[in-house]
Design a protein around this motif. Structure first.
Motif, mmCIF file in Angstrom:
data_model
loop_
_atom_site.group_PDB
_atom_site.id
_atom_site.type_symbol
_atom_site.label_atom_id
_atom_site.label_comp_id
_atom_site.label_asym_id
_atom_site.label_seq_id
_atom_site.Cartn_x
_atom_site.Cartn_y
_atom_site.Cartn_z
ATOM 1 N N GLU A 44 0.767 -1.287 0.028
ATOM 2 C CA GLU A 44 -0.081 0.051 0.009
ATOM 3 C C GLU A 44 0.860 1.210 0.075
ATOM 4 N N VAL A 45 1.984 1.282 0.674
ATOM 5 C CA VAL A 45 3.105 2.521 0.721
ATOM 6 C C VAL A 45 3.551 2.452 -0.591
ATOM 7 N N GLU A 46 3.913 1.543 -0.975
ATOM 8 C CA GLU A 46 4.390 1.550 -2.535
ATOM 9 C C GLU A 46 3.434 2.280 -3.648
ATOM 10 N N ALA A 47 2.043 1.696 -3.533
ATOM 11 C CA ALA A 47 1.210 2.149 -4.496
ATOM 12 C C ALA A 47 1.047 3.550 -4.131
ATOM 13 N N HIS A 48 1.082 4.105 -2.671
ATOM 14 C CA HIS A 48 0.862 5.534 -2.646
ATOM 15 C C HIS A 48 2.025 6.424 -3.152
ATOM 16 N N VAL A 49 3.075 5.795 -2.829
ATOM 17 C CA VAL A 49 4.386 6.574 -3.393
ATOM 18 C C VAL A 49 4.422 6.667 -4.801
ATOM 19 N N ARG A 50 3.964 5.533 -5.431
ATOM 20 C CA ARG A 50 3.658 5.859 -6.940
ATOM 21 C C ARG A 50 2.930 6.574 -7.510
ATOM 22 N N GLU A 51 1.764 6.997 -6.818
ATOM 23 C CA GLU A 51 0.774 7.947 -7.040
ATOM 24 C C GLU A 51 1.462 9.184 -6.861
ATOM 25 N N LEU A 52 2.139 9.443 -5.637
ATOM 26 C CA LEU A 52 2.699 10.656 -5.357
ATOM 27 C C LEU A 52 3.880 10.894 -6.198
ATOM 28 N N ARG A 53 4.477 10.119 -6.827
ATOM 29 C CA ARG A 53 5.633 10.160 -7.871
ATOM 30 C C ARG A 53 5.131 10.718 -9.148
ATOM 31 N N ASP A 54 4.023 10.164 -9.544
ATOM 32 C CA ASP A 54 3.267 10.580 -10.822
ATOM 33 C C ASP A 54 2.781 11.955 -10.675
ATOM 34 N N ALA A 55 2.352 12.304 -9.376
ATOM 35 C CA ALA A 55 1.854 13.778 -9.561
ATOM 36 C C ALA A 55 2.877 14.698 -8.837
ATOM 37 N N GLN A 56 4.345 14.250 -8.843
ATOM 38 C CA GLN A 56 5.458 14.909 -8.694
ATOM 39 C C GLN A 56 5.185 15.700 -7.314
ATOM 40 N N GLN A 57 4.876 14.956 -6.283
ATOM 41 C CA GLN A 57 4.666 15.544 -4.935
ATOM 42 C C GLN A 57 5.785 14.922 -4.096
ATOM 43 N N TYR A 58 7.009 15.241 -4.551
ATOM 44 C CA TYR A 58 8.291 14.782 -3.925
ATOM 45 C C TYR A 58 8.402 15.349 -2.721
ATOM 46 N N GLU A 59 7.933 16.284 -2.098
ATOM 47 C CA GLU A 59 8.014 16.687 -0.645
ATOM 48 C C GLU A 59 7.270 15.639 0.186
ATOM 49 N N LYS A 60 6.180 15.162 -0.270
ATOM 50 C CA LYS A 60 5.337 14.137 0.516
ATOM 51 C C LYS A 60 6.026 13.117 0.560
ATOM 52 N N ILE A 61 6.913 12.666 -0.637
ATOM 53 C CA ILE A 61 7.459 11.572 -0.361
ATOM 54 C C ILE A 61 8.645 11.390 0.474
ATOM 55 N N ASN A 62 9.203 12.631 0.540
ATOM 56 C CA ASN A 62 10.278 12.869 1.631
ATOM 57 C C ASN A 62 9.924 12.620 3.062
ATOM 58 N N MET A 102 17.128 9.245 -3.887
ATOM 59 C CA MET A 102 16.482 8.966 -2.562
ATOM 60 C C MET A 102 17.395 8.113 -1.757
ATOM 61 N N LEU A 103 18.394 7.470 -2.137
ATOM 62 C CA LEU A 103 19.504 6.639 -1.493
ATOM 63 C C LEU A 103 20.087 7.344 -0.251
ATOM 64 N N PRO A 104 20.362 8.607 -0.227
ATOM 65 C CA PRO A 104 20.874 8.874 1.039
ATOM 66 C C PRO A 104 19.793 8.890 2.085
ATOM 67 N N GLN A 105 18.410 8.813 1.827
ATOM 68 C CA GLN A 105 17.578 8.956 2.760
ATOM 69 C C GLN A 105 17.234 7.494 3.320
ATOM 70 N N LEU A 106 17.071 6.462 1.928
ATOM 71 C CA LEU A 106 16.692 5.375 2.267
ATOM 72 C C LEU A 106 17.427 4.245 3.068
ATOM 73 N N LEU A 107 18.844 4.326 2.665
ATOM 74 C CA LEU A 107 19.703 3.597 3.056
ATOM 75 C C LEU A 107 20.256 3.595 4.595
#
Length: 138
Positions: A44-62, A102-107
């Motif tokens: 579900e997180v993956e799907a939500h992030v995909r939607e945010l990515r498509d909407a270019q809402q990177y601040e929300k992904i961060n 996003m690797l600096p935040q994910l890793l």
């Protein structure tokens, strides 16, 4: 806002911010004991992030990644830490070609979990690292 016992006001604010970005049921499911429930929440997180990515809402992904990394990945409960790792790898998969940025935040939380006292958390960290690396390579 929801008041959490034994939490500082900053932690309660961080939790309410995440609840505004992800459904409360997804956040709860990330901390479930059963693997399948945590995995479904990560999807579900993956799907939500995909939607945010498509909407270019990177601040929300961060904001989602920041909360997963700082709050859930450092939980006292092993199930919550495992859920955070599943969600971080799901975030990378949802980001697809943007995952490398996003690797600096994910890793860091994933690498830190490799030395967790719980062997199941370490195993989940290995899986998460593999999934993140697989997506970042492409």
């Amino acid at each position: 806002t929801v008041a959490f016992p034994n939490r500082s006001p900053n932690q309660a604010q961080a939790s309410s911010r995440l609840m505004s970005l992800l459904p409360a049921s997804t956040i709860r499911a990330l901390g479930q004991k059963e693997y399948e429930k945590r995995k479904q929440a990560a999807l579900e997180v993956e799907a939500h992030v995909r939607e945010l990515r498509d909407a270019q809402q990177y601040e929300k992904i961060n904001a989602i990644v920041k909360h997963l990394a700082l709050e859930l990945a450092n939980s006292a409960q092993a199930h919550v830490r495992k859920g955070a790792l599943h969600a971080l790898s799901g975030t990378a998969i949802g980001l697809r070609q943007h995952a490398g940025q996003m690797l600096p935040q994910l890793l860091p939380p994933v690498l830190s979990a490799l030395s967790d006292p719980d062997p199941r958390v370490r195993y989940t960290a290995c899986e998460a690292l593999y999934n993140i690396a697989k997506v970042a390579r492409s």
